[in-house]
Design an enzyme around this catalytic site. Structure first.
Site, PDB file in Angstrom:
ATOM      1  N   THR A 124       1.048  -1.326   0.150  1.00 17.59           N
ATOM      2  CA  THR A 124       0.010  -0.057   0.001  1.00 17.59           C
ATOM      3  C   THR A 124       0.939   1.337   0.085  1.00 17.59           C
ATOM      4  OG1 THR A 124      -1.906  -1.045   0.908  1.00 17.59           O
ATOM      5  CG2 THR A 124      -1.702   1.166   1.420  1.00 17.59           C
ATOM      6  N   ARG A 170     -13.949  -7.830  -0.540  1.00 19.22           N
ATOM      7  CA  ARG A 170     -13.099  -7.523   0.944  1.00 19.22           C
ATOM      8  C   ARG A 170     -12.429  -6.296   0.582  1.00 19.22           C
ATOM      9  NH1 ARG A 170      -7.670  -5.759   2.018  1.00 19.22           N
ATOM     10  NH2 ARG A 170      -7.094  -6.341   4.033  1.00 19.22           N
ATOM     11  N   GLY A 217      -9.985  -3.332   3.048  1.00 19.61           N
ATOM     12  CA  GLY A 217      -8.980  -3.292   4.176  1.00 19.61           C
ATOM     13  C   GLY A 217      -9.162  -2.105   5.048  1.00 19.61           C
ATOM     14  N   ASP A 218      -8.190  -1.747   5.742  1.00 15.61           N
ATOM     15  CA  ASP A 218      -8.289  -0.640   6.447  1.00 15.61           C
ATOM     16  C   ASP A 218      -8.028   0.541   5.867  1.00 15.61           C
ATOM     17  OD1 ASP A 218      -5.588  -1.610   6.054  1.00 15.61           O
ATOM     18  OD2 ASP A 218      -4.770  -0.223   7.373  1.00 15.61           O
ATOM     19  N   THR A 220      -0.101   0.798   7.009  1.00 12.73           N
ATOM     20  CA  THR A 220       0.136  -0.280   6.073  1.00 12.73           C
ATOM     21  C   THR A 220       0.579  -1.524   6.848  1.00 12.73           C
ATOM     22  OG1 THR A 220       1.324  -1.105   4.100  1.00 12.73           O
ATOM     23  CG2 THR A 220       2.556   0.383   5.690  1.00 12.73           C
ATOM     24  N   GLY A 221      -0.342  -2.668   6.284  1.00  8.95           N
ATOM     25  CA  GLY A 221      -0.200  -3.929   6.965  1.00  8.95           C
ATOM     26  C   GLY A 221      -1.264  -4.705   6.748  1.00  8.95           C
ATOM     27  N   GLY A 250      -4.757  -5.519   6.901  1.00  9.52           N
ATOM     28  CA  GLY A 250      -5.625  -4.511   7.247  1.00  9.52           C
ATOM     29  C   GLY A 250      -6.791  -4.988   8.204  1.00  9.52           C
TER      30      GLY A 250
HETATM   31  N1  ASP Z   1      -3.518  -2.638   4.445  1.00  7.82           N
HETATM   32  C1  ASP Z   1      -3.769  -3.079   3.189  1.00  7.82           C
HETATM   33  C2  ASP Z   1      -5.086  -3.854   3.146  1.00  7.82           C
HETATM   34  O1  ASP Z   1      -5.268  -4.567   4.215  1.00  7.82           O
HETATM   35  C3  ASP Z   1      -2.789  -3.843   2.794  1.00  7.82           C
HETATM   36  C4  ASP Z   1      -1.362  -3.173   2.665  1.00  7.82           C
HETATM   37  O2  ASP Z   1      -1.070  -2.357   3.641  1.00  7.82           O
HETATM   38  O3  ASP Z   1      -0.616  -3.558   1.957  1.00  7.82           O
HETATM   39  O4  ASP Z   1      -5.933  -3.646   2.271  1.00  7.82           O
END
Ligand code: ASP
Length: 316
Positions: free
Chosen positions: A183, A211, A213-214, A234-235, A237
């Site tokens: 991200t 789906r 994410g965050d 980022t992480g 989610g």
């Molecule tokens: N946080 C993002 C998600 O879960 C993914 C990412 O940070 O790469 O969609």
């Protein structure tokens, strides 16, 4: 008017190890980060707003194939790209988000249109795409978003029920243990004392059922408040949503008087670790301090400010 201004960016966190990287790829990532940092910084230097600075930096990262946002986004279970993004201004707590959009060249621009012109905060799927058309946002055909290595990444797991985070070049088993994220995001403080945050993503490889994410969730992956700070995450989610990660950083500052660095460390190195939430975040406070904190092996990141700090980095 203040003389301090700062921009901080990320291009995803995860198991990013020097041994997995070629010198050419490493240079390409560092250059991509520096370009985005400079693009955002130029806006601040020319008296632009924090919100325009974060938008400019994120557009550059979205257009860069190396990062999982806009062009180069990961593939869903059905082999499509469905993108999420959010933007928020700390002055009036204005925010705009979009989820599950296709063919929008720069999802962060669409999120900004939602914030400025829609009377709503969060649009999804076909409706968000219709709004993009109405606002004259740039669209591109599916091929524009295609990248070979993300296609190969998806091919390795598309027949399974697994989904995975980004920046992964390995086969399935390794892929699942060796999670990586891609991200992109930016946070900034401008000369007028306003902070802003923006985040944009293709989400997770092989995601299904729409789906989300965050990233586009205000307070989850993105948050900005002039009283405290601006945050972009980022992480993994799902965990960041349950931890209300971005808002928690702000709350620790507002209600517990934590410094920016303390608040970020509490969330990323304590709370998220206990919840097994791998990843990181970037943040800036109303004085222009920057924090770049992650609990993974690496995070693509950069920071530049009016005092002369100018750094990009990948590993711990
Ligand atoms: N946080 C993002 C998600 O879960 C993914 C990412 O940070 O790469 O969609």
């Amino acid at each position: 008017m203040m003389e301090t201004y700062t921009i901080v960016i990320h291009g995803g966190a995860g198991t990013i190890l020097k041994k997995d990287m070629t010198p050419e790829l490493e240079d390409a990532y560092l250059k991509g980060l520096q370009d985005a940092l400079d693009g955002g910084y130029a806006v601040l230097e020319n008296d632009g707003s924090a919100v325009n600075a974060v938008k400019a930096a994120v557009v550059i990262l979205e257009d860069n194939m190396l990062f999982n946002a806009g062009r180069g986004s990961v593939f869903t279970k059905k082999g499509l790209q469905e993108m999420d993004a959010a933007i928020m201004e700390g002055k009036n707590l204005d925010a705009g988000s979009i989820a599950g959009v296709r063919n929008v060249r720069n999802p962060v621009e669409l999120a900004a249109e939602v914030m400025h012109y829609s009377n709503h905060v969060f649009l999804s799927g076909k409706g968000a795409n219709d709004f993009a058309i109405k606002q004259g946002i740039k669209l591109e055909p599916d091929e524009f978003f295609f990248s070979q290595f993300r296609y190969d990444q998806w091919k390795a797991i598309r027949d399974s029920d697994n989904y995975s985070l980004d920046h992964t070049h390995q086969q399935l088993e390794e892929l699942m243990k060796d999670k990586k994220f891609g991200t992109v995001g930016a946070v900034a403080l401008d000369r007028y004392g306003n902070v802003a945050a923006a985040t944009s993503t293709g989400g997770m490889t092989n995601k299904k059922y729409g789906r989300i994410g965050d990233t586009p969730i205000i307070g989850g992956g993105t948050y900005a408040n002039n009283k405290t700070c601006a945050v972009s995450c980022t992480g993994h989610g799902e965990v960041f949503i349950r931890a209300v990660a971005a808002y928690d950083v702000s709350c620790l500052m507002e209600y517990k008087n934590f410094s920016l660095q303390q608040a970020c460390e509490e969330v990323v190195l304590n709370k998220l670790v206990k919840m097994e939430g791998e990843g990181g975040l970037i943040a800036v406070d109303a004085q222009g301090h920057a924090a770049l904190v992650f609990n993974s092996e690496g995070m693509y990141r950069g920071v530049r400010d009016s005092k002369g700090r100018n750094e990009v980095a990948i590993y711990k």
